[in-house]
Design a protein around this motif. Structure first.
Motif, PDB file in Angstrom:
ATOM      1  N   LYS A  51      36.318 -21.658  -8.556  1.00  0.00           N
ATOM      2  CA  LYS A  51      34.891 -21.386  -8.420  1.00  0.00           C
ATOM      3  C   LYS A  51      34.573 -21.325  -6.930  1.00  0.00           C
ATOM      4  CE  LYS A  51      33.771 -23.787 -12.726  1.00  0.00           C
ATOM      5  NZ  LYS A  51      33.058 -24.940 -13.338  1.00  0.00           N
ATOM      6  N   TYR A  53      31.905 -21.699  -3.650  1.00  0.00           N
ATOM      7  CA  TYR A  53      30.772 -22.527  -3.244  1.00  0.00           C
ATOM      8  C   TYR A  53      30.304 -22.144  -1.846  1.00  0.00           C
ATOM      9  CZ  TYR A  53      32.069 -25.511  -7.179  1.00  0.00           C
ATOM     10  OH  TYR A  53      32.354 -25.980  -8.435  1.00  0.00           O
ATOM     11  N   GLU A  66      27.164 -23.605  -6.200  1.00  0.00           N
ATOM     12  CA  GLU A  66      28.169 -22.757  -6.838  1.00  0.00           C
ATOM     13  C   GLU A  66      27.522 -21.404  -7.086  1.00  0.00           C
ATOM     14  OE1 GLU A  66      30.495 -21.988 -11.054  1.00  0.00           O
ATOM     15  OE2 GLU A  66      29.574 -23.975 -10.714  1.00  0.00           O
ATOM     16  N   ASP A  68      27.894 -17.120  -8.285  1.00  0.00           N
ATOM     17  CA  ASP A  68      28.641 -16.133  -9.054  1.00  0.00           C
ATOM     18  C   ASP A  68      29.369 -15.192  -8.099  1.00  0.00           C
ATOM     19  OD1 ASP A  68      28.769 -14.782 -11.966  1.00  0.00           O
ATOM     20  OD2 ASP A  68      28.607 -13.218 -10.435  1.00  0.00           O
ATOM     21  N   ARG A  69      30.625 -14.905  -8.382  1.00  0.00           N
ATOM     22  CA  ARG A  69      31.439 -14.067  -7.487  1.00  0.00           C
ATOM     23  C   ARG A  69      30.906 -12.643  -7.377  1.00  0.00           C
ATOM     24  NH1 ARG A  69      37.639 -15.002  -7.499  1.00  0.00           N
ATOM     25  NH2 ARG A  69      37.923 -17.179  -8.091  1.00  0.00           N
ATOM     26  N   LYS A  75      24.719 -20.515  -9.625  1.00  0.00           N
ATOM     27  CA  LYS A  75      25.071 -20.983 -10.963  1.00  0.00           C
ATOM     28  C   LYS A  75      24.782 -22.473 -11.128  1.00  0.00           C
ATOM     29  CE  LYS A  75      28.700 -19.224 -12.953  1.00  0.00           C
ATOM     30  NZ  LYS A  75      30.094 -18.821 -13.274  1.00  0.00           N
ATOM     31  N   LYS A  76      24.957 -23.209 -10.039  1.00  0.00           N
ATOM     32  CA  LYS A  76      24.709 -24.649 -10.101  1.00  0.00           C
ATOM     33  C   LYS A  76      24.408 -25.157  -8.703  1.00  0.00           C
ATOM     34  CE  LYS A  76      26.266 -28.430 -12.982  1.00  0.00           C
ATOM     35  NZ  LYS A  76      27.273 -28.863 -13.984  1.00  0.00           N
ATOM     36  N   TRP A  78      24.213 -28.676  -6.299  1.00  0.00           N
ATOM     37  CA  TRP A  78      24.605 -30.081  -6.181  1.00  0.00           C
ATOM     38  C   TRP A  78      23.868 -30.686  -4.994  1.00  0.00           C
ATOM     39  CZ3 TRP A  78      27.646 -31.499 -10.170  1.00  0.00           C
ATOM     40  CH2 TRP A  78      28.402 -30.503 -10.805  1.00  0.00           C
ATOM     41  N   THR A  92      37.872 -27.505   1.008  1.00  0.00           N
ATOM     42  CA  THR A  92      38.206 -28.325  -0.157  1.00  0.00           C
ATOM     43  C   THR A  92      39.691 -28.659  -0.157  1.00  0.00           C
ATOM     44  OG1 THR A  92      38.684 -26.405  -1.565  1.00  0.00           O
ATOM     45  CG2 THR A  92      36.406 -27.203  -1.554  1.00  0.00           C
TER      46      THR A  92
END
Length: 293
Positions: A51, A53, A66, A68-69, A75-76, A78, A92
């Motif tokens: 995914k 980010y 997050e 969408d490609r 999408k989300k 945090w 990461t």
């Protein structure tokens, strides 16, 4: 006259490419989407478990998004609860996000830090580790706006170390430093190597033995450089493959890159001048469309 102009443009292009030892790779045809206003100041890209980010830089909230490609939609979201002094990089490993709060375009910051945020289904905010560091070579902290060699916007995590790549406004190169992610006391960044890019580096991504970096010049020129890893964590022993991507005026201020087996994702934040505005965009170059490197 028209034929003369065409010939002049061709000769100029060939001469420019020869002088710069680079290839032309027009980025504009690879635009996939516009970012929403929420991410108009996005400042980096990173993959985690397939995914992608991103985040916003200084003056914005301290959230990780997050996206969408294909559509670049969120999408989300945090929420970290951290302070965004000048977030400029995201990286990461198999279990953590790393956020680089080390933007320093005036060269005055004495508190540079990286946040290590454990992630498994959700952010583990009660286990955030702060990793402060400094550049031992920096001996002045007087304001040198866009003229310092101790700014940074790029990092990767590899072989148990954090690798930071500087954004050198004065020297127009990049220094490669390593930082120990297990230390919580203020530590000196270890200088490993240096490369004369002739542009400022704004993000980096590592994939299958190659380091990909993007950046631009004060003349609005955007570049991609690809380095071979010649030994573990060493990238600058060989000449990079360098590509001219286009102009900031058309493509946006390129700030992010993330690479996986499918190809190269590049993001740009909104860029404004007195006369024009280029919106924040997401680009994708399929790996089979990237000239041999």
């Amino acid at each position: 006259m028209k034929n003369f102009l065409v010939l002049f443009t061709l000769l100029f292009s060939l001469n420019f490419s020869a002088q710069q030892n680079l290839e032309w790779l027009k980025l504009n045809p690879y635009q996939t989407a516009l970012f929403s206003d929420t991410l108009k100041e996005n400042s980096g890209l990173a993959f985690f478990e397939n995914k992608i980010y991103t985040f916003n830089d200084s003056g914005n909230t301290s959230e990780i998004f997050e996206i969408d490609r294909t559509s670049a939609t969120i999408k989300k979201t945090w929420k970290t609860g951290l302070k965004n002094n000048d977030w400029e990089a995201i990286a990461t490993d198999s279990a953590n996000f790393y956020i680089g709060d080390f933007g320093n375009n005036r060269g005055t910051r004495k508190h540079l830090t990286i946040f290590k945020i454990p992630f498994k289904d959700s952010l583990h905010l009660n286990s955030i580790q702060e990793i402060p560091f400094f550049y031992p070579q920096q001996n002045t902290f007087e304001a040198q706006n866009l003229n310092t060699d101790y700014d940074a916007e790029a990092m990767v995590v590899l072989n148990g170390k954090i690798h930071v790549f500087t954004k050198e406004w004065f020297s127009k190169g990049v220094a490669h430093y390593t930082i120990d992610p297990t230390l919580t006391e203020n530590q000196p960044a270890q200088k490993v190597e240096y490369y004369q890019t002739d542009f400022v580096v704004t993000d980096a991504s590592y994939f299958e033995g190659k380091l990909y970096v993007v950046g631009y010049t004060k003349k609005f020129e955007i570049y991609l450089a690809i380095f071979n890893e010649t030994s573990p964590g060493i990238f600058f022993e060989q000449k990079a493959k360098k590509y001219y991507l286009g102009s900031t005026l058309a493509l946006g201020q390129i700030e992010g890159i993330a690479v996986d087996k499918s190809g190269v994702y590049i993001s740009g934040e909104e860029f404004r001048t007195r006369f024009s505005k280029s919106k924040a965009r997401l680009y994708f170059i399929p790996m089979n469309k990237l000239p041999a490197h």
